[in-house]
Design a protein around this motif. Sequence first.
Motif, short mmCIF file in Angstrom:
data_model
loop_
_atom_site.label_atom_id
_atom_site.label_comp_id
_atom_site.label_asym_id
_atom_site.label_seq_id
_atom_site.Cartn_x
_atom_site.Cartn_y
_atom_site.Cartn_z
N MET A 127 -23.70 -2.02 59.97
CA MET A 127 -24.98 -2.96 59.75
C MET A 127 -25.69 -2.60 58.69
O MET A 127 -26.40 -3.22 57.88
CB MET A 127 -25.58 -3.08 61.13
N GLY A 128 -26.05 -1.13 58.61
CA GLY A 128 -27.14 -0.80 57.63
C GLY A 128 -26.54 -0.73 56.19
O GLY A 128 -26.99 -1.20 55.09
N ILE A 129 -25.20 -0.78 55.82
CA ILE A 129 -24.60 -1.11 54.87
C ILE A 129 -24.63 -2.50 54.50
O ILE A 129 -24.90 -2.71 53.25
CB ILE A 129 -23.14 -0.63 54.58
N LEU A 130 -24.53 -3.51 55.32
CA LEU A 130 -24.68 -4.92 54.78
C LEU A 130 -25.94 -5.42 54.56
O LEU A 130 -26.28 -5.93 53.64
CB LEU A 130 -24.13 -5.62 56.40
N VAL A 131 -26.98 -4.47 55.02
CA VAL A 131 -28.61 -4.58 54.90
C VAL A 131 -28.78 -4.37 53.22
O VAL A 131 -29.22 -5.03 52.39
CB VAL A 131 -29.32 -4.05 55.55
N LEU A 132 -28.14 -3.22 52.83
CA LEU A 132 -27.98 -2.80 51.53
C LEU A 132 -27.62 -3.40 50.52
O LEU A 132 -27.97 -3.94 49.50
CB LEU A 132 -27.60 -1.24 51.28
N VAL A 133 -26.47 -4.18 50.94
CA VAL A 133 -25.76 -4.91 50.09
C VAL A 133 -26.54 -6.35 49.75
O VAL A 133 -26.67 -7.08 48.57
CB VAL A 133 -24.33 -5.35 50.74
N VAL A 134 -27.11 -6.93 50.87
CA VAL A 134 -27.87 -7.96 50.68
C VAL A 134 -29.25 -7.95 49.86
O VAL A 134 -29.45 -8.64 49.03
CB VAL A 134 -28.22 -8.70 52.09
N ILE A 135 -29.71 -6.93 49.95
CA ILE A 135 -30.86 -6.48 49.22
C ILE A 135 -30.56 -6.23 47.80
O ILE A 135 -31.36 -6.88 46.78
CB ILE A 135 -31.52 -5.02 49.84
N PHE A 136 -29.31 -5.52 47.54
CA PHE A 136 -28.92 -5.48 46.14
C PHE A 136 -28.53 -6.57 45.43
O PHE A 136 -28.92 -7.11 44.32
CB PHE A 136 -27.76 -4.78 45.99
N ILE A 137 -27.99 -7.63 46.05
CA ILE A 137 -27.53 -8.95 45.82
C ILE A 137 -28.91 -9.72 45.44
O ILE A 137 -29.01 -10.41 44.40
CB ILE A 137 -26.68 -9.72 46.59
N SER A 138 -29.72 -9.67 46.36
CA SER A 138 -31.14 -10.35 46.21
C SER A 138 -32.05 -9.96 44.92
O SER A 138 -32.44 -10.59 44.30
CB SER A 138 -31.93 -10.55 47.35
N LEU A 139 -31.80 -8.68 44.73
CA LEU A 139 -32.74 -8.04 43.67
C LEU A 139 -31.99 -8.26 42.26
O LEU A 139 -32.61 -8.70 41.26
CB LEU A 139 -32.96 -6.64 43.63
N SER A 140 -30.64 -8.39 42.27
CA SER A 140 -29.88 -8.66 40.94
C SER A 140 -29.97 -10.10 40.62
O SER A 140 -29.78 -10.58 39.61
CB SER A 140 -28.32 -8.34 41.14
N GLN A 141 -30.15 -11.01 41.58
CA GLN A 141 -30.31 -12.85 41.27
C GLN A 141 -31.57 -13.01 41.12
O GLN A 141 -32.01 -14.35 40.85
CB GLN A 141 -29.65 -13.23 42.43
N HIS A 142 -32.74 -11.95 41.38
CA HIS A 142 -34.02 -12.33 41.04
C HIS A 142 -34.45 -12.44 39.57
O HIS A 142 -34.33 -11.51 39.13
CB HIS A 142 -34.93 -11.58 41.78
N GLY A 143 -35.16 -13.74 39.21
CA GLY A 143 -35.64 -13.83 37.95
C GLY A 143 -34.86 -13.12 36.84
O GLY A 143 -33.89 -13.62 36.63
N ASP A 144 -35.47 -12.28 36.06
CA ASP A 144 -34.79 -12.11 34.75
C ASP A 144 -34.02 -10.64 34.98
O ASP A 144 -34.37 -9.82 34.32
CB ASP A 144 -36.07 -11.86 33.56
N ALA A 145 -33.07 -10.52 35.93
CA ALA A 145 -32.43 -9.21 36.38
C ALA A 145 -31.28 -9.29 35.24
O ALA A 145 -30.38 -9.96 35.56
CB ALA A 145 -32.21 -9.22 37.84
N HIS A 146 -31.15 -8.17 34.70
CA HIS A 146 -29.97 -7.89 33.68
C HIS A 146 -29.16 -6.86 34.15
O HIS A 146 -28.03 -6.97 33.93
CB HIS A 146 -30.48 -7.56 32.49
N GLY A 147 -29.63 -5.79 34.99
CA GLY A 147 -28.49 -4.84 35.63
C GLY A 147 -28.66 -3.42 34.63
O GLY A 147 -29.12 -3.78 33.26
N PRO A 148 -28.35 -2.70 34.90
CA PRO A 148 -28.47 -1.41 34.17
C PRO A 148 -27.41 -1.16 32.96
O PRO A 148 -27.69 -0.42 32.16
CB PRO A 148 -28.00 -0.23 35.00
N ASP A 149 -26.32 -1.81 33.13
CA ASP A 149 -25.40 -1.80 32.00
C ASP A 149 -25.90 -2.35 30.75
O ASP A 149 -25.82 -1.64 29.71
CB ASP A 149 -23.97 -2.50 32.40
#
Length: 65
Positions: A1-23
């Motif tokens: 369950m904890g991993i699922l929460v982390l995945v959801v947080i990561f996806i929401s951060l990467s889709q928010h606004g002007d998110a380009h990612g570390p690459d």
Amino acid sequence: MGILVLVVIFISLSQHGDAHGPDICNHGGGLCRVGSCISGEYLAQYCFEPIILCCKNLSPATTES
């Protein structure tokens, strides 16, 4: 369950606004930092807006030979 929460947080951060990612930040010569850029750096863009910043070194105003 904890991993699922982390995945959801990561996806929401990467889709928010002007998110380009570390690459894209690393490819452009920047570093992803949490909170704020250090002295001698400026905010170029966001790795994951608004928490993780992409900071790049300031260009030297003059160069000595």
